[in-house]
Design an enzyme around this catalytic site. Structure first.
Site, PDB file in Angstrom:
ATOM      1  N   ALA A  36      -9.077  21.836  -7.873  1.00 22.52           N
ATOM      2  CA  ALA A  36     -10.057  22.484  -8.760  1.00 22.52           C
ATOM      3  C   ALA A  36      -9.519  22.573 -10.188  1.00 22.52           C
ATOM      4  O   ALA A  36     -10.238  22.291 -11.159  1.00 22.52           O
ATOM      5  CB  ALA A  36     -10.396  23.874  -8.240  1.00 22.52           C
ATOM      6  N   ASP A  39      -9.707  19.156 -11.675  1.00 24.52           N
ATOM      7  CA  ASP A  39     -11.090  18.816 -12.060  1.00 24.52           C
ATOM      8  C   ASP A  39     -11.479  19.489 -13.364  1.00 24.52           C
ATOM      9  O   ASP A  39     -12.208  18.924 -14.184  1.00 24.52           O
ATOM     10  CB  ASP A  39     -12.074  19.240 -10.959  1.00 24.52           C
ATOM     11  N   GLU A 115      12.397  -5.134   1.726  1.00 22.86           N
ATOM     12  CA  GLU A 115      11.177  -4.381   1.423  1.00 22.86           C
ATOM     13  C   GLU A 115      10.191  -4.544   2.561  1.00 22.86           C
ATOM     14  O   GLU A 115      10.277  -5.505   3.325  1.00 22.86           O
ATOM     15  CB  GLU A 115      10.507  -4.951   0.157  1.00 22.86           C
ATOM     16  N   LYS A 117       6.759  -5.698   4.110  1.00 22.34           N
ATOM     17  CA  LYS A 117       5.766  -6.714   3.749  1.00 22.34           C
ATOM     18  C   LYS A 117       4.395  -6.067   3.929  1.00 22.34           C
ATOM     19  O   LYS A 117       3.894  -5.920   5.044  1.00 22.34           O
ATOM     20  CB  LYS A 117       5.906  -7.958   4.615  1.00 22.34           C
ATOM     21  N   ASP A 119       0.511  -5.427   3.907  1.00 18.74           N
ATOM     22  CA  ASP A 119      -0.576  -6.335   4.248  1.00 18.74           C
ATOM     23  C   ASP A 119      -1.804  -6.078   3.379  1.00 18.74           C
ATOM     24  O   ASP A 119      -2.813  -5.553   3.830  1.00 18.74           O
ATOM     25  CB  ASP A 119      -0.913  -6.194   5.733  1.00 18.74           C
ATOM     26  N   TYR A 232       6.229  -4.811  -7.181  1.00 17.06           N
ATOM     27  CA  TYR A 232       7.551  -5.308  -6.794  1.00 17.06           C
ATOM     28  C   TYR A 232       8.097  -6.399  -7.720  1.00 17.06           C
ATOM     29  O   TYR A 232       9.124  -6.994  -7.442  1.00 17.06           O
ATOM     30  CB  TYR A 232       7.590  -5.761  -5.322  1.00 17.06           C
ATOM     31  N   LYS A 320       8.414 -12.052   9.897  1.00 20.60           N
ATOM     32  CA  LYS A 320       7.146 -11.542  10.421  1.00 20.60           C
ATOM     33  C   LYS A 320       7.355 -10.902  11.780  1.00 20.60           C
ATOM     34  O   LYS A 320       7.995 -11.492  12.657  1.00 20.60           O
ATOM     35  CB  LYS A 320       6.148 -12.700  10.557  1.00 20.60           C
ATOM     36  N   CYS A 415     -20.529 -34.032  21.867  1.00 16.77           N
ATOM     37  CA  CYS A 415     -20.344 -33.138  20.731  1.00 16.77           C
ATOM     38  C   CYS A 415     -21.394 -32.022  20.829  1.00 16.77           C
ATOM     39  O   CYS A 415     -22.586 -32.315  20.960  1.00 16.77           O
ATOM     40  CB  CYS A 415     -20.526 -33.899  19.424  1.00 16.77           C
ATOM     41  N   CYS A 418     -24.018 -32.571  17.604  1.00 14.45           N
ATOM     42  CA  CYS A 418     -24.920 -33.717  17.434  1.00 14.45           C
ATOM     43  C   CYS A 418     -25.186 -34.462  18.735  1.00 14.45           C
ATOM     44  O   CYS A 418     -26.020 -35.358  18.785  1.00 14.45           O
ATOM     45  CB  CYS A 418     -24.366 -34.671  16.383  1.00 14.45           C
ATOM     46  N   CYS A 433     -15.442 -35.947  17.782  1.00  7.73           N
ATOM     47  CA  CYS A 433     -16.777 -36.480  17.603  1.00  7.73           C
ATOM     48  C   CYS A 433     -16.627 -37.571  16.542  1.00  7.73           C
ATOM     49  O   CYS A 433     -16.138 -37.305  15.450  1.00  7.73           O
ATOM     50  CB  CYS A 433     -17.727 -35.389  17.109  1.00  7.73           C
ATOM     51  N   CYS A 438     -22.276 -36.495  11.737  1.00 11.89           N
ATOM     52  CA  CYS A 438     -22.418 -35.240  12.486  1.00 11.89           C
ATOM     53  C   CYS A 438     -22.488 -34.073  11.500  1.00 11.89           C
ATOM     54  O   CYS A 438     -21.616 -33.923  10.640  1.00 11.89           O
ATOM     55  CB  CYS A 438     -21.228 -35.068  13.421  1.00 11.89           C
TER      56      CYS A 438
HETATM   57  S1  IVH Z   1       7.202 -10.899  -3.137  1.00 10.39           S
HETATM   58  C1  IVH Z   1       7.776 -14.641  -5.347  1.00 10.39           C
HETATM   59  N1  IVH Z   1       7.212  -8.613  -1.822  1.00 10.39           N
HETATM   60  O1  IVH Z   1       3.109 -11.400   0.831  1.00 10.39           O
HETATM   61  C2  IVH Z   1       7.630 -13.472  -4.473  1.00 10.39           C
HETATM   62  N2  IVH Z   1       5.384 -10.087  -1.518  1.00 10.39           N
HETATM   63  O2  IVH Z   1       3.152 -13.946   2.200  1.00 10.39           O
HETATM   64  C3  IVH Z   1       6.266 -13.319  -3.909  1.00 10.39           C
HETATM   65  N3  IVH Z   1       3.668  -9.262  -0.002  1.00 10.39           N
HETATM   66  O3  IVH Z   1       1.660 -13.231  -1.789  1.00 10.39           O
HETATM   67  C4  IVH Z   1       5.915 -12.058  -3.357  1.00 10.39           C
HETATM   68  N4  IVH Z   1       4.634  -7.349   0.475  1.00 10.39           N
HETATM   69  O4  IVH Z   1       0.949 -10.753  -1.509  1.00 10.39           O
HETATM   70  C5  IVH Z   1       6.561  -9.756  -2.064  1.00 10.39           C
HETATM   71  N5  IVH Z   1       7.328  -6.575  -0.722  1.00 10.39           N
HETATM   72  C6  IVH Z   1       6.685  -7.700  -0.985  1.00 10.39           C
HETATM   73  C7  IVH Z   1       5.442  -8.004  -0.377  1.00 10.39           C
HETATM   74  C8  IVH Z   1       4.823  -9.218  -0.687  1.00 10.39           C
HETATM   75  C9  IVH Z   1       3.586  -8.114   0.679  1.00 10.39           C
HETATM   76  C10 IVH Z   1       2.664 -10.350   0.030  1.00 10.39           C
HETATM   77  C11 IVH Z   1       2.324 -10.961  -1.309  1.00 10.39           C
HETATM   78  C12 IVH Z   1       2.596 -12.428  -1.133  1.00 10.39           C
HETATM   79  C13 IVH Z   1       2.521 -12.579   0.347  1.00 10.39           C
HETATM   80  C14 IVH Z   1       3.265 -13.801   0.832  1.00 10.39           C
END
Ligand code: IVH
Length: 672
Positions: A36, A39, A115, A117, A119, A232, A320, A415, A418, A433, A438
Site C-alpha cells: 500500500a 502504491d 550456473e 540452465k 528454461d 549472465y 542437461k 501415404c 495422398c 512417400c 504430395c
Molecule cells: S550462456 C554464449 N547461461 O540456454 C553463451 N545460457 O541452450 C550463451 N540459458 O540460448 C548462453 N540459462 O537462452 C547461458 N545460465 C545460462 C543459461 C543460458 C539458460 C539458455 C540461453 C541459451 C540456451 C542455449
C-alpha cells in the site's frame, strides 16, 4: 510553459525512491515497505507527471505499463551473434569437454563458473547512459526483434541505473546485458488454467509461454503476466567487458540486476560434478524450470582462445538433466509425413502430465524402434520429455498392474495424406512417400522455407501454410512471392493488418543472403552450414546449379553423398524451373565468393598453446584462406602442429607421432 525546477527535482527524487523499493521487492525479494505504501508513492508520481507531462521520461517507473498495441516488431541486428550452447548428457561427455578445454588452451588449471540452465528465452538489453533504450529477442542469433515496450514491463529489469551505482559496480554507462527471460511456474500454471476456462488455447510449457508473452503486440498483456529476467552476460561494443565471468556476475548484481544467486565459482571438474548432482535433487524446489546446468570457463582470456564452433562457444557447455517421465496408455499410432516424404510413427496417448506439461503425442521414431520396444496398441508406456525435444516413448510397462495391449502396429502401406504406395529402400529404416506432389510434403517444404533460420517469414506458420496449400494458392515455394493481399484476405482468421504484415515479411525475405536461399531449397543433406560453404565457394546460384559432382567435392565438408544429392536436385527440370522463378522474384542469387588459396590444399593443421602475434581464429583463417584445414586433435594424418606458448598434450602427441611442429613465423611463410 516549462515546469519549475523544484517540481523536476521532486519528481526525480520520488523516482529514485520508487526505484530503490522496486529493487528491494523485485530483485532482492526483501521489501521494506508495504504494498500500500508503495502504491501511494507510485500514485504521487503519477499525478505529478500528469500535471507536468513534459517531465515524463521513458525510464520513469510509471512507464513500465501501457503503450498502445503495435502493428509488429522492428528487426534489429545484434552487436555480436547471440549464441546457443552445446549439450552433454553424462559425466563422461562432460569430462571429454574438459579435456578439450585443457588441450586447446594448453592448461590444466582452469576455473569454471556453474550456473543454472534456466528454461526461458534469451534476451539482449541495451543501456545507454545508464538507461534502458532497447530490448531485443534472440531471433535467429544475428537479427532479433525490438521488444522494448514489453521488456519495460518486467519489474526486475532496471529502467535506469544511477551513474554512481554503475561506477561502483565498475560498469561503463553504455553497455549491453544478455540473460534469460522466464515465466515462473506458478504464473504459467495460473494463466494457463484461466485460458483453458475461457476456451483459449493453452501454452505447452513455460518457455513457449515466455516467447509468446514477450512478443505480445499489446504490452499491457505482457505487464499482467509477471515475468522475470536473470542476466549472465555483460558486453561493451559486442565484447565481454570483464576479464572473468565471475566478475561479470558480481558487477551485474552490484548494478541492481537480478543475478541468479545459485551459481558457483569452482576450481575443478569434480566440484562442477558435485554442483550438478546437488541441483538435480533440488530442481523441483525452484519457482521456475531449469533443464540443466551451464558450465563456463571463468577467464575471458581463455574464452577468447577457445573461440566458437558454428553457433556455440567452446568455452561453455550445458549439462542437461535426464528427461522427466510419465506413464500412460498408447491409444493409437498415426503416420506423419515430413517434408522429405519420410513417414514417422506418432504415438497418440491418453493425456498425461509430465513436469507440468500435458503430453498427448510422442514419437516412436521408426519401425525398427517399434520392434525394439516391442510395443503394441493398448500398452502402457513410459513417455519421456526433455527440455526441447519432442516427447518419446521410452519403454513398455510390463507388470501386474499394467495389462499388455493386443493390436500390432502395422507398417504403413499407403501415404496417409495422398494415398500413394510408400516405399522402403533396401537397407533404410524409413518408409517414404515418393509422390513429388504430395500435399504433406509441400506444406513441410513451405514451412521449412519460411522458418526463422531460413527465409524468416514471420507469421507463415502451420495454420497459414495449411490453408495456403489446401486452397492451392501455394504449390511451391516460388508461389509465396506471387501472393497478393486479396489472396491472403480470402483465408480464415486473416485481418487486413496481418495480411499486410505477412506481405511485408515476404518482401523483406528477398534481402536475405544467397546461403539462406540455398538452404531454403530443401536439398537433401544440405543443412545450414553446408549451404553457407556452397554460397562462399560458388558465389552464385547459377554456378552452384551447373556444378558437377567433382567440383562440388572441393567445397568444405561436402563429400560424395552430398555432392550427388545436389546434382540430383538440379537435374530435375521442375526444380530448375522453381529456382528460376525464385530468381525472377528477386531473391538473392549472388553472394560474396570467398577466394580460398590452393597453396595448402590437402594439408591439415592443429593449433595448440597461446600464439603471440595472432589470435587462434586469425591463425585458423589464414590457414583456411590458403586452402588448408584446421582440426582439433593430432593424428598421423596431421601435417603440421602450430604450437604457441604453454602448449600441452598436443605438442607431446605431435612429437610422439613425428608430426612437424611449427611456430607462427613458419605458418606465415607457409600461408603466404
Ligand atoms: S550462456 C554464449 N547461461 O540456454 C553463451 N545460457 O541452450 C550463451 N540459458 O540460448 C548462453 N540459462 O537462452 C547461458 N545460465 C545460462 C543459461 C543460458 C539458460 C539458455 C540461453 C541459451 C540456451 C542455449
Amino acid at each position: 510553459m516549462p515546469a519549475p525546477k523544484d517540481v523536476e527535482k521532486k519528481i526525480e527524487a520520488l523516482r529514485e525512491k520508487i526505484r530503490r523499493h522496486e529493487h528491494l521487492y523485485y530483485v532482492l525479494d526483501d521489501p521494506e515497505i508495504s504494498d500500500a505504501e508503495f502504491d501511494k508513492l507510485m500514485q504521487q508520481l503519477k499525478s505529478l507527471e500528469a500535471e507536468h507531462p513534459s517531465l515524463v521520461t521513458p525510464d520513469s517507473p510509471t512507464q513500465r505499463v501501457g503503450g498502445k498495441p503495435r502493428e509488429g516488431f522492428v528487426k534489429v541486428s545484434h552487436s555480436s551473434p547471440m549464441l546457443s550452447l552445446d549439450n552433454t548428457y553424462n559425466e563422461e561427455e562432460l569430462r571429454a569437454w574438459e579435456r578439450r578445454v585443457h588441450e586447446l588452451t594448453g592448461r590444466s588449471d582452469v576455473d569454471y563458473v556453474c550456473e543454472l540452465k534456466l528454461d526461458g528465452m534469451s534476451l539482449a538489453l541495451i543501456y545507454e547512459d545508464g538507461k534502458l533504450v532497447r530490448g531485443v529477442t534472440r531471433g535467429d542469433g544475428s537479427i532479433g526483434e525490438d521488444v522494448t515496450l514489453n521488456v519495460r514491463t518486467v519489474r526486475s529489469i532496471p529502467l535506469s541505473i544511477p551513474k554512481e551505482r554503475l561506477k561502483k559496480a565498475g560498469i561503463p554507462a553504455d553497455f549491453e546485458v544478455r540473460g534469460e527471460l522466464l515465466m515462473p511456474t506458478a504464473s504459467f500454471k495460473k494463466i494457463n488454467e484461466e485460458r483453458e476456462k475461457n476456451g483459449l488455447p493453452t501454452f505447452a510449457n513455460p518457455r513457449n509461454f515466455t516467447a509468446g508473452t514477450v512478443r505480445q503486440l499489446d504490452a499491457n498483456v505482457t505487464a499482467e503476466r509477471r515475468m522475470d529476467f536473470f542476466p549472465y552476460i555483460l558486453l561493451q561494443g559486442g565484447r565481454t567487458y570483464f576479464d572473468r565471468h565471475s566478475k561479470t556476475l558480481s558487477a551485474l548484481d552490484a548494478a541492481g540486476f537480478k543475478v541468479n544467486p545459485n551459481h558457483k565459482l569452482v576450481h575443478s571438474m569434480d566440484e562442477v560434478w558435485r554442483f550438478i548432482q546437488e541441483w538435480e535433487g533440488k530442481r523441483d524446489s525452484l519457482p521456475y524450470e531449469i533443464d540443466g546446468i551451464v558450465v563456463k570457463v571463468d577467464r575471458t582470456g581463455l574464452q577468447d582462445e577457445l573461440g566458437f564452433t558454428g553457433k556455440a562457444p567452446r568455452w561453455a557447455i550445458a549439462y542437461k538433466y535426464a528427461a522427466r517421465a510419465g506413464i500412460t496408455k498408447l491409444e493409437n499410432v498415426r503416420w506423419q509425413v515430413g517434408r522429405t516424404g519420410k513417414l514417422t510413427p506418432v504415438a497418440e496417448l491418453s493425456p498425461v502430465s509430465i513436469g507440468g506439461t500435458t503430453v498427448r503425442n510422442a514419437t516412436l521414431h521408426n519401425m525398427d524402434e517399434i520392434e525394439r520396444l516391442g510395443v503394441k496398441i493398448g500398452d502402457w508406456v513410459q513417455v519421456e520429455r526433455g527440455g526441447d525435444v519432442i516427447p518419446k516413448v521410452a519403454k513398455v510397462i510390463d507388470d501386474k498392474e499394467h495389462p499388455r495391449g493386443k493390436a500390432d502396429i502395422e507398417a504403413p502401406v499407403k501415404c496417409p495424406v495422398c494415398g500413394t504406395k510408400v516405399v522402403r529402400t533396401e537397407g533404410e529404416v524409413d518408409f517414404r512417400c515418393v509422390n513429388a506432389n504430395c500435399p504433406a510434403k509441400l506444406a513441410g517444404t513451405i514451412l521449412h522455407f519460411a522458418s526463422r533460420g531460413v527465409m524468416n517469414i514471420d507469421g507463415m506458420g502451420d495454420a497459414l501454410v495449411t490453408q495456403l496449400t489446401e486452397r492451392g494458392l501455394v504449390k511451391n515455394v516460388a508461389d509465396i512471392y506471387k501472393l497478393t493481399k486479396s489472396d491472403l484476405l480470402s483465408l480464415e482468421r486473416m485481418g487486413d493488418k496481418s495480411a499486410q504484415n505477412i506481405l511485408g515479411e515476404i518482401e523483406a525475405s528477398k534481402k536475405l543472403p544467397l546461403e539462406r536461399v540455398i538452404y531454403g531449397l530443401g536439398i537433401r543433406m544440405v543443412g545450414e552450414r553446408t549451404a553457407q560453404f556452397l554460397a562462399e565457394h560458388f558465389g552464385s546460384m547459377e554456378a552452384l546449379a551447373e556444378a558437377g559432382v567433382e567440383e562440388l567435392q572441393n567445397v568444405n565438408e561436402v563429400g560424395p553423398r552430398i555432392a550427388e544429392s545436389i546434382v540430383e536436385f538440379f537435374s530435375i527440370p521442375a526444380n530448375r524451373k522453381l529456382v528460376e522463378r525464385l530468381g525472377e522474384a528477386g531473391l538473392a542469387f549472388k553472394g560474396k565468393k570467398k577466394e580460398r588459396g590452393t597453396k595448402l590444399a590437402g594439408k591439415t593443421f592443429v593449433l595448440t598453446g597461446t600464439l603471440a602475434k595472432y589470435s587462434r581464429d586469425e591463425a585458423k583463417k589464414m590457414i583456411e584462406d590458403a586452402g588448408g584445414k584446421v582440426t582439433g586433435s593430432v593424428s598421423k594424418k596431421t601435417d603440421y602442429v602450430l604450437a604457441g606458448a604453454d602448449a600441452g598434450s598436443k605438442l607431446d602427441k605431435a612429437k610422439e607421432l613425428g608430426v612437424a611442429v611449427i611456430g607462427e613465423k613458419e605458418m606465415e611463410d607457409l600461408t603466404r
